[in-house]
Design an enzyme around this catalytic site. Sequence first.
Site, PDB file in Angstrom:
ATOM      1  N   GLU A 278      23.998 125.247  73.274  1.00  0.00           N
ATOM      2  CA  GLU A 278      25.032 125.768  74.173  1.00  0.00           C
ATOM      3  C   GLU A 278      25.007 127.288  74.245  1.00  0.00           C
ATOM      4  OE1 GLU A 278      27.668 123.670  75.765  1.00  0.00           O
ATOM      5  OE2 GLU A 278      26.415 121.937  75.317  1.00  0.00           O
TER       6      GLU A 278
ATOM      7  N   HIS B 231      33.340 124.784  71.584  1.00  0.00           N
ATOM      8  CA  HIS B 231      32.353 125.809  71.236  1.00  0.00           C
ATOM      9  C   HIS B 231      32.942 126.657  70.110  1.00  0.00           C
ATOM     10  CE1 HIS B 231      30.764 125.553  75.617  1.00  0.00           C
ATOM     11  NE2 HIS B 231      29.886 124.974  74.821  1.00  0.00           N
TER      12      HIS B 231
ATOM     13  N   CYS C  65      33.974 133.474  77.082  1.00  0.00           N
ATOM     14  CA  CYS C  65      33.073 132.503  77.734  1.00  0.00           C
ATOM     15  C   CYS C  65      32.425 133.111  78.955  1.00  0.00           C
ATOM     16  CB  CYS C  65      33.851 131.289  78.233  1.00  0.00           C
ATOM     17  SG  CYS C  65      34.766 130.409  77.006  1.00  0.00           S
TER      18      CYS C  65
HETATM   19  O1  SUG Z   1      31.501 123.825  79.128  1.00  0.00           O
HETATM   20  N1  SUG Z   1      34.246 124.075  81.270  1.00  0.00           N
HETATM   21  C1  SUG Z   1      33.284 124.712  80.401  1.00  0.00           C
HETATM   22  C2  SUG Z   1      33.936 125.848  79.675  1.00  0.00           C
HETATM   23  C3  SUG Z   1      32.928 126.651  78.911  1.00  0.00           C
HETATM   24  C4  SUG Z   1      33.539 127.661  78.053  1.00  0.00           C
HETATM   25  N2  SUG Z   1      32.532 128.421  77.417  1.00  0.00           N
HETATM   26  C5  SUG Z   1      32.598 128.908  76.173  1.00  0.00           C
HETATM   27  N3  SUG Z   1      33.495 128.492  75.320  1.00  0.00           N
HETATM   28  N4  SUG Z   1      31.715 129.769  75.825  1.00  0.00           N
HETATM   29  C6  SUG Z   1      32.699 123.718  79.420  1.00  0.00           C
HETATM   30  O2  SUG Z   1      33.433 122.844  78.934  1.00  0.00           O
HETATM   31  C7  SUG Z   1      34.915 122.528  83.020  1.00  0.00           C
HETATM   32  C8  SUG Z   1      34.399 122.080  84.356  1.00  0.00           C
HETATM   33  C9  SUG Z   1      35.114 120.895  84.877  1.00  0.00           C
HETATM   34  O3  SUG Z   1      35.694 120.181  84.094  1.00  0.00           O
HETATM   35  O4  SUG Z   1      35.002 120.630  86.091  1.00  0.00           O
HETATM   36  C10 SUG Z   1      33.832 123.178  82.187  1.00  0.00           C
HETATM   37  O5  SUG Z   1      32.672 122.900  82.341  1.00  0.00           O
END
Ligand code: SUG
Length: 454
Positions: free
Chosen positions: A193, A270, A387
């Site tokens: 990730e 994460h 993020c």
């Molecule tokens: O991968 N949300 C992302 C958020 C990522 C956050 N990144 C870090 N923590 N670095 C994920 O879960 C939601 C999209 C949706 O549900 O349509 C989403 O992908």
Amino acid sequence: MTSNPTPNPSRKQPAPDLIRGEGSVVEINFDGLIGPSHNYAALSLGNLASARHAGATSRPRAAALQGLAKMRFVMGLGLTQGFLLPLERPDVGFLRGMGFAGTDDQVIARAAAADPRLFAIACSASSMWTANAATVSPAADTADGRCHISAANLSRMAHRSIEHPQTHAQLAIAFADPAFAVHEALPAAFGDEGAANHMRLCSRHDAPGVEIFVFGSDGGSAAGGEEGGRFPARQNRRASEAIARRHGLDSARTVFAAQSQTAIDAGAFHNDVVAVANGPVLFAHEQAFADPARLKADLAAVMPDAVVIEVPASAVSLADAISSYLFNSQLLTLPDGSMALVLPKEAEATPSVRAYLAALVAGNGPIRAAHFVDVRESMQNGGGPACMRLRVVADPARVDPRFLMDSAKADRLERLVETWWPEAIGPADMANPDLWGQVRAARAALLAEVGISV
Ligand code: SUG
């Protein structure tokens, strides 16, 4: 959590022509420009904010303007800012691979009608969270003296697993200079990730650092405690080890630490939801890691001047930390050498977090200021300030300037977003061909503005 104290025998001195003189190497935050397809399809299992906003109406224009305002804020602190572009959405190539045929418009219309969930996967704007785009090892840490960048496969979530080919293509343009080595994503069996599960401690950004890789499960085997929790562990230990090997890291300065299952089950999908590092400082919740005492001992052994600021659950519960995104903040070293946190407004609105931060910045520690930014549209999908950025320690002169931000470019991008980005996307809009025409036209206008074709 383990650290291997055996020095890497293949480690060479950094090539002097690749490492520029002191002062020219800085940390650059590359934010993802929030794409015109931003929506709430609840595609991420274990991401509580995304689940909570299932079916809500998104505001892509406001989202992108919030992201640009955050970039401006960080530039205003005196720091160097870059950006990455949203990916092509709907991802017609992906949909063709899934068996839809015809012209691009037909592929889109057929997929939207046949399988709305699959279509939502093809439409996600999730590349906005560039902390997941790649893992970056600065030149000062690597055997060949290049800054190594590995695109992340994001293989644990379908909508994210389709990002890496386009992300890699973009990274290869932005970091084409020989000062960088850009790697393709790892095989999908080994979930990776990117920087969201990677931290770096250093005395200064351009000095050799200690890289910490945080993983949730081993990966590559059905046995051995894989995926035993309430929510999936996204980062695999074997993926982290592969990244460390291919980046040529010194094993004596590389630490692998397991996330606590408690944190994952509470919604820390994460590690950057419960910990952030910058310079010699590691700022983390006490329940972030499976074995915090071991991590602290490992760090103390390799970096005696590391400062660990551990927030006790008695001050901020894990639930408050996760809902407020206290740790999903940008911990930045300002030009005067002091450190500041850039946090989401949700952190300010959470009483336990607000009280903790007030005491933190009033104290004598390295973190001297807390700033709150409005990134609500991203937050509602589980993405806070940390993020939204990928940190690259490099000489900005080595980066393709089209990916660097300045205030005149931010002005132009704001006008472009106001002109082209949809104002709202509700669940009923998802199947509307006009919307997807608008989304594609918006990205085309952006590419023309920045002069990049990818
Ligand atoms: O991968 N949300 C992302 C958020 C990522 C956050 N990144 C870090 N923590 N670095 C994920 O879960 C939601 C999209 C949706 O549900 O349509 C989403 O992908």
